[in-house]
Design an enzyme around this catalytic site. Structure first.
Site, mmCIF file in Angstrom:
data_model
loop_
_atom_site.group_PDB
_atom_site.id
_atom_site.type_symbol
_atom_site.label_atom_id
_atom_site.label_comp_id
_atom_site.label_asym_id
_atom_site.label_seq_id
_atom_site.Cartn_x
_atom_site.Cartn_y
_atom_site.Cartn_z
ATOM 1 N N VAL A 14 47.106 40.399 49.459
ATOM 2 C CA VAL A 14 47.506 41.172 50.641
ATOM 3 C C VAL A 14 48.615 40.459 51.412
ATOM 4 O O VAL A 14 49.680 41.032 51.684
ATOM 5 C CB VAL A 14 46.282 41.407 51.560
ATOM 6 C CG1 VAL A 14 46.702 42.002 52.894
ATOM 7 C CG2 VAL A 14 45.283 42.318 50.864
ATOM 8 N N LEU A 162 46.065 48.673 49.996
ATOM 9 C CA LEU A 162 46.760 48.481 48.709
ATOM 10 C C LEU A 162 45.748 48.239 47.597
ATOM 11 O O LEU A 162 44.665 47.704 47.829
ATOM 12 C CB LEU A 162 47.763 47.321 48.798
ATOM 13 C CG LEU A 162 47.310 45.883 49.016
ATOM 14 C CD1 LEU A 162 46.685 45.261 47.791
ATOM 15 C CD2 LEU A 162 48.482 45.056 49.456
ATOM 16 N N PHE A 265 39.247 58.078 39.851
ATOM 17 C CA PHE A 265 38.022 57.265 39.954
ATOM 18 C C PHE A 265 36.788 57.976 39.398
ATOM 19 O O PHE A 265 35.675 57.545 39.618
ATOM 20 C CB PHE A 265 37.774 56.781 41.400
ATOM 21 C CG PHE A 265 38.732 55.696 41.800
ATOM 22 C CD1 PHE A 265 38.332 54.374 41.770
ATOM 23 C CD2 PHE A 265 40.034 55.995 42.148
ATOM 24 C CE1 PHE A 265 39.234 53.352 42.099
ATOM 25 C CE2 PHE A 265 40.941 54.991 42.473
ATOM 26 C CZ PHE A 265 40.539 53.679 42.458
ATOM 27 N N GLY A 269 33.155 53.942 32.523
ATOM 28 C CA GLY A 269 33.643 52.715 31.895
ATOM 29 C C GLY A 269 32.649 51.580 32.028
ATOM 30 O O GLY A 269 31.443 51.806 32.146
ATOM 31 N N CYS A 276 37.342 43.545 45.741
ATOM 32 C CA CYS A 276 37.033 44.395 46.900
ATOM 33 C C CYS A 276 35.754 45.230 46.763
ATOM 34 O O CYS A 276 34.852 45.082 47.580
ATOM 35 C CB CYS A 276 38.211 45.307 47.201
ATOM 36 S SG CYS A 276 39.622 44.377 47.820
ATOM 37 N N LYS A 279 32.263 43.364 46.777
ATOM 38 C CA LYS A 279 31.971 42.628 48.015
ATOM 39 C C LYS A 279 31.916 43.565 49.215
ATOM 40 O O LYS A 279 31.106 43.379 50.116
ATOM 41 C CB LYS A 279 32.959 41.484 48.212
ATOM 42 C CG LYS A 279 34.194 41.818 49.000
ATOM 43 C CD LYS A 279 34.989 40.590 49.362
ATOM 44 C CE LYS A 279 36.374 40.963 49.857
ATOM 45 N NZ LYS A 279 36.430 41.688 51.122
ATOM 46 N N LYS A 336 41.115 44.907 36.061
ATOM 47 C CA LYS A 336 41.812 46.146 35.730
ATOM 48 C C LYS A 336 43.220 45.801 35.259
ATOM 49 O O LYS A 336 43.651 44.652 35.423
ATOM 50 C CB LYS A 336 41.824 47.096 36.915
ATOM 51 C CG LYS A 336 42.657 46.665 38.097
ATOM 52 C CD LYS A 336 42.667 47.829 39.070
ATOM 53 C CE LYS A 336 43.498 47.556 40.269
ATOM 54 N NZ LYS A 336 43.631 48.641 41.169
HETATM 55 N N1 LIG Z 1 43.061 42.103 47.092
HETATM 56 C C1 LIG Z 1 43.046 43.379 47.425
HETATM 57 O O1 LIG Z 1 43.301 44.281 46.591
HETATM 58 C C2 LIG Z 1 42.739 43.810 48.831
HETATM 59 C C3 LIG Z 1 42.996 45.143 49.218
HETATM 60 C C4 LIG Z 1 42.686 45.533 50.514
HETATM 61 C C5 LIG Z 1 42.125 44.618 51.403
HETATM 62 N N2 LIG Z 1 41.860 43.346 50.990
HETATM 63 C C6 LIG Z 1 41.277 42.431 51.959
HETATM 64 O O2 LIG Z 1 42.311 41.568 52.425
HETATM 65 C C7 LIG Z 1 41.794 40.256 52.640
HETATM 66 C C8 LIG Z 1 42.582 39.250 51.809
HETATM 67 O O3 LIG Z 1 42.371 39.565 50.457
HETATM 68 P P1 LIG Z 1 43.188 38.824 49.284
HETATM 69 O O4 LIG Z 1 42.739 39.411 48.004
HETATM 70 O O5 LIG Z 1 44.641 38.828 49.630
HETATM 71 O O6 LIG Z 1 42.600 37.339 49.475
HETATM 72 P P2 LIG Z 1 42.840 36.039 48.622
HETATM 73 O O7 LIG Z 1 41.539 35.392 48.486
HETATM 74 O O8 LIG Z 1 43.646 36.387 47.394
HETATM 75 O O9 LIG Z 1 43.766 35.144 49.566
HETATM 76 C C9 LIG Z 1 43.334 34.602 50.764
HETATM 77 C C10 LIG Z 1 44.443 33.737 51.341
HETATM 78 O O10 LIG Z 1 44.052 33.287 52.634
HETATM 79 C C11 LIG Z 1 44.474 31.948 52.777
HETATM 80 N N3 LIG Z 1 43.762 31.335 53.905
HETATM 81 C C12 LIG Z 1 42.448 31.077 54.084
HETATM 82 N N4 LIG Z 1 42.241 30.517 55.300
HETATM 83 C C13 LIG Z 1 43.449 30.427 55.900
HETATM 84 C C14 LIG Z 1 43.907 29.940 57.144
HETATM 85 N N5 LIG Z 1 43.075 29.416 58.038
HETATM 86 N N6 LIG Z 1 45.231 30.000 57.401
HETATM 87 C C15 LIG Z 1 46.095 30.511 56.528
HETATM 88 N N7 LIG Z 1 45.726 30.987 55.328
HETATM 89 C C16 LIG Z 1 44.420 30.944 55.018
HETATM 90 C C17 LIG Z 1 44.236 31.338 51.409
HETATM 91 O O11 LIG Z 1 44.947 30.128 51.259
HETATM 92 C C18 LIG Z 1 44.766 32.480 50.528
HETATM 93 O O12 LIG Z 1 46.174 32.361 50.430
HETATM 94 C C19 LIG Z 1 40.310 40.323 52.323
HETATM 95 O O13 LIG Z 1 39.589 40.624 53.481
HETATM 96 C C20 LIG Z 1 40.229 41.504 51.369
HETATM 97 O O14 LIG Z 1 38.967 42.125 51.381
HETATM 98 C C21 LIG Z 1 42.168 42.924 49.734
#
Ligand SMILES: NC(=O)c1ccc[n+]([C@@H]2O[C@H](COP(=O)([O-])OP(=O)(O)OC[C@H]3O[C@@H](n4cnc5c(N)ncnc54)[C@H](O)[C@@H]3O)[C@@H](O)[C@H]2O)c1
Length: 451
Positions: A14, A162, A265, A269, A276, A279, A336
């Protein structure tokens, strides 16, 4: 309008995609991470994980000199006008939400604001249970900075929609923007930012403004409904397998054409995975249960999904009696296609189960997820460089992820390479009749043909 300076806490899927997107459109962006190696890789213009289209976007951002990754949130806040929070919100062992990264980053942002004169807007993009933006992020910033929400700083919650594998496209062309706002001023600033960023695209993209808590719950509503569709299709796949000549793909295609539904969806499968759905469904279920409400649908969705990956092993057992001493091929490791993410991937459940069944060797192939797979399985499995190498000498192949390059395989590819051509199609990408004629073939959602 003068472009506001942006900081983004978190460089995962994200944070990094959003940081690169803003930077590529001329905004000055400071992104932060707690992972120094990640910061170094990104500052060199490289992506720390695979996401379709992100390498080009990041290269553009770095070339424009608009994106810098650092490890200090205080500094990032002091040198920006708007801070987005996109840190991880993983699952605790008891499957409730782990808010420790949110708590920590909020304190750091608060410290950054303490010495800042100007008004600052904080926008949460992480998925968090209702009440978190106001009561944890807002209160923590207030405490650490000594400043007041509404007057000294603004607070918004904008759920991120996203999808991995199409994160770049989703970021530039969202279907809607949800703005949860502490007060009107906070929402107005975010609204103006998106008017400038999206321009004409907003004609096709409604912006809904609401309370912080409603916005937090929209995200769970979305993911839970999508996960429900997947489990619904899988439940019907299990029913379809009871009956001869029923094919789940035909059934769901017919269902999905209803004008009140759509077919997305509704594909059966190996079950949903990723960072996401598992969790988020668990997080909101635990949160509701803690507050005295037992969510019946969500429990059923998880119950169906728990067994779905193992169902591939059950149907493989109809082809080969035992896995003892067998060589098994796994095609596809990421949860995926078009991403390297293996968090909660069905492949992990399948491989872990097969490892307890006395197999001789597990040979895997994935176009992008080898680095992630090695972190999980180390030398317990083999990592092949081609599909052919993965199939060579194998007794049974599981098709787990529907990468495009697997879709073009013919029955002869399996026949000529495998010791014994047993194939289980966990994603329904192969023509059932053609493959059944030529191989020992089984597929989710379709009873075996009588030979
Ligand atoms: N991955 C997805 O498809 C997606 C889609 C929608 C929403 N989200 C939500 O977005 C959020 C982030 O997801 P993600 O997949 O990008 O996470 P991720 O685990 O891939 O990345 C998390 C990032 O946060 C950083 N981080 C942690 N603590 C920090 C701090 N104190 N300061 C700065 N950086 C810090 C880590 O170093 C890492 O870069 C989650 O809540 C997730 O549920 C994810």
């Amino acid at each position: 309008m003068k472009k506001p300076k942006i900081s983004i806490a978190g460089c995962g899927f994200v944070g990094l995609v959003n940081a690169a997107a803003f930077a590529s459109r001329g905004y000055e962006v400071i992104a932060t991470t707690i992972n120094k190696e990640e910061a170094d890789i990104i500052n060199q213009g490289k992506t720390p994980f695979y996401e379709k289209g992100l390498d080009n976007l990041l290269a553009k951002a770095i070339k424009l000199n608009n994106l810098k990754v650092i490890e200090d949130n205080q500094q990032a806040v002091q040198n920006s006008d708007i801070t987005f929070i996109s840190v991880g919100t993983p699952m605790n062992e008891d499957k409730s939400i782990d808010l420790s990264y949110i708590e920590k980053v909020s304190e750091e942002i608060g410290n950054g604001l303490a010495d800042k004169e100007e008004y600052h807007l904080i926008v949460d993009r992480s998925t968090i249970v209702p009440g978190t933006t106001r009561n944890i992020i807002g209160k923590s910033i207030e405490k650490m900075s000594g400043k007041n929400p509404g007057t000294d700083f603004g607070l918004c919650m904008q759920p991120e929609f996203l999808a991995e594998g199409r994160a770049v496209e989703d970021t530039f062309f969202p279907d809607r923007i949800i703005i949860g706002e502490f007060d009107e001023k906070s929402g107005d600033i975010l609204y103006e930012l998106y008017e400038d960023f999206y321009k004409k695209h907003l004609e096709n993209c409604p912006i809904l403004r609401m309370t912080l808590e409603s916005a937090e719950l929209v995200k769970y509503g979305n993911n839970c409904l999508l996960a429900t569709k997947v489990s619904f299709a899988n439940e019907f796949a299990n029913i379809a397998e009871l009956v001869e000549n029923v094919d789940i793909n035909q059934v769901m295609e017919g269902v999905g054409l209803d004008y009140r539904l759509n077919s997305k969806f509704l594909r059966a499968g190996a079950g949903f995975g990723g960072s996401c759905f598992p969790k988020d469904v668990n997080a909101i279920k635990s949160w509701a249960e803690n507050d005295g409400y037992y969510p019946k649908i969500l429990n059923a969705v998880l119950e169906i999904n728990k067994d779905q990956a193992y169902h591939m092993i059950e149907i493989a057992n109809e082809l080969i009696d035992s896995f003892n001493n067998k060589t098994i091929t796994i095609l596809g490791l990421s949860f995926k296609p078009d991403t390297s993410d293996m968090r909660e991937a069905p492949s992990v459940k399948i491989i872990n189960k097969l490892l307890t069944e006395g197999v001789n060797k597990i040979k895997t192939y994935d176009p992008k997820a080898f680095h992630e797979a090695r972190e999980i399985f180390e030398d317990k499995i083999a990592y092949c460089e081609s599909i052919e190498e993965a199939l060579k000498g194998s007794d049974c192949c599981f098709l787990v992820t529907e990468w495009d390059e697997f879709k073009n395989l013919k029955p002869s590819d399996f026949q000529k390479n495998m010791k014994d051509p047993n194939l289980i199609d966990g994603r329904r990408i192969y023509n059932f009749n053609e493959f059944s004629k030529n191989l020992n073939f089984r597929a989710i959602g379709r009873k075996a043909l009588k030979k």
